[in-house]
Design a protein around this motif. Structure first.
Motif, mmCIF file in Angstrom:
data_model
loop_
_atom_site.group_PDB
_atom_site.id
_atom_site.type_symbol
_atom_site.label_atom_id
_atom_site.label_comp_id
_atom_site.label_asym_id
_atom_site.label_seq_id
_atom_site.Cartn_x
_atom_site.Cartn_y
_atom_site.Cartn_z
ATOM 1 N N LYS A 95 49.949 30.430 41.714
ATOM 2 C CA LYS A 95 50.810 31.242 42.015
ATOM 3 C C LYS A 95 51.062 32.334 41.565
ATOM 4 N N GLY A 96 50.346 32.948 40.328
ATOM 5 C CA GLY A 96 50.680 34.183 40.181
ATOM 6 C C GLY A 96 51.865 34.142 39.416
ATOM 7 N N LYS A 99 50.270 34.896 35.350
ATOM 8 C CA LYS A 99 49.784 35.959 34.864
ATOM 9 C C LYS A 99 50.593 37.109 35.219
ATOM 10 N N LYS A 100 52.002 36.990 35.299
ATOM 11 C CA LYS A 100 53.041 37.527 34.655
ATOM 12 C C LYS A 100 53.392 36.882 34.043
ATOM 13 N N LYS A 134 41.592 38.774 34.033
ATOM 14 C CA LYS A 134 41.509 39.534 35.210
ATOM 15 C C LYS A 134 43.321 40.202 34.694
ATOM 16 N N CYS A 135 43.565 40.358 33.155
ATOM 17 C CA CYS A 135 44.577 40.149 32.904
ATOM 18 C C CYS A 135 44.249 41.969 31.780
#
Length: 163
Positions: A95-96, A99-100, A134-135
Motif C-alpha cells: 500500500k506504499g 516506502k513512506k 525502490k528506495c
C-alpha cells in the motif's frame, strides 16, 4: 492514505510483539523461530537514544506497523552507520506504507548524523528486497546459506544506502 509516526515507548511493546510474533510464526523475515518475550523485545528497540529511534506507524489512524534504527556494530567507529528495520502488520503490505516509512526513518537518521543505512534481508523476502531497491539501496553483501527456518536453508542479503 494518511501516515503518521509515533515514538515507541515501553508501553507499546505488547503491540509490537503481536506484529513481530506473526512474522516469527509465518515468515522468514526474521530468523527467530519462537515467540520472544517483552524483555527480549526491549533489547531490539531503543527508547530515548541520541542516534537511534523507534516509531509506530499509523495508516489512517490505525496501527500499521513499526520501524526503527539500531546499531550496525556496537563500536563507536560505526556510529555513522545504522541498521534500519520495518515490520508492517499482516495485510498492510503493498500500500506504499513501507516506502513512506523507510523515507521517514531515513530523514530521522540523517538528522542525527547517520551517513549509511543498512537493511539486512532474507534472500527470499522478495517484498522487502523490492522495497529497499525502490528506495535506492543496493546489495552490498550476500551471506550464503546463513540461516535455516521452516526446513529451508536461506541466504541473507545486506543492502546499503548512503544518505
Amino acid at each position: 492514505m494518511k501516515l503518521s509516526f509515533k515514538i515507541i515507548e515501553e508501553k507499546h511493546l505488547p503491540l509490537i510483539k503481536e506484529i513481530y510474533d506473526w512474522y516469527i510464526a509465518n515468515s522468514t523475515a526474521t530468523f527467530h523461530t519462537e515467540p520472544i518475550s517483552l524483555d527480549e523485545l526491549k533489547e531490539l528497540l531503543y527508547f530515548d537514544h541520541h542516534l537511534y529511534h523507534s516509531f509506530l506507524i499509523y495508516a489512517n489512524d490505525e496501527l500499521a506497523g513499526y520501524c526503527f534504527t539500531t546499531h550496525f556494530k556496537k563500536r563507536q567507529a560505526y556510529d555513522r552507520t545504522a541498521e534500519v528495520t520495518i515490520y508492517l502488520k499482516n495485510g498492510y503490505e503493498g500500500k506504499g506504507i513501507g516506502k513512506k516509512s523507510l523515507l521517514f526513518i531515513e530523514e530521522k537518521a540523517k538528522a542525527n548524523g547517520i551517513k549509511n543505512l543498512l537493511g539486512i534481508i532474507t534472500g527470499d523476502n522478495i517484498g522487502s528486497i523490492a522495497l529497499f531497491e525502490k528506495c535506492g539501496y543496493s546489495i552490498c553483501s550476500r551471506f550464503k546459506n546463513a540461516g535455516e527456518k521452516f526446513g529451508r536453508i536461506l541466504d541473507v542479503l545486506g543492502f546499503q544506502k548512503e544518505i
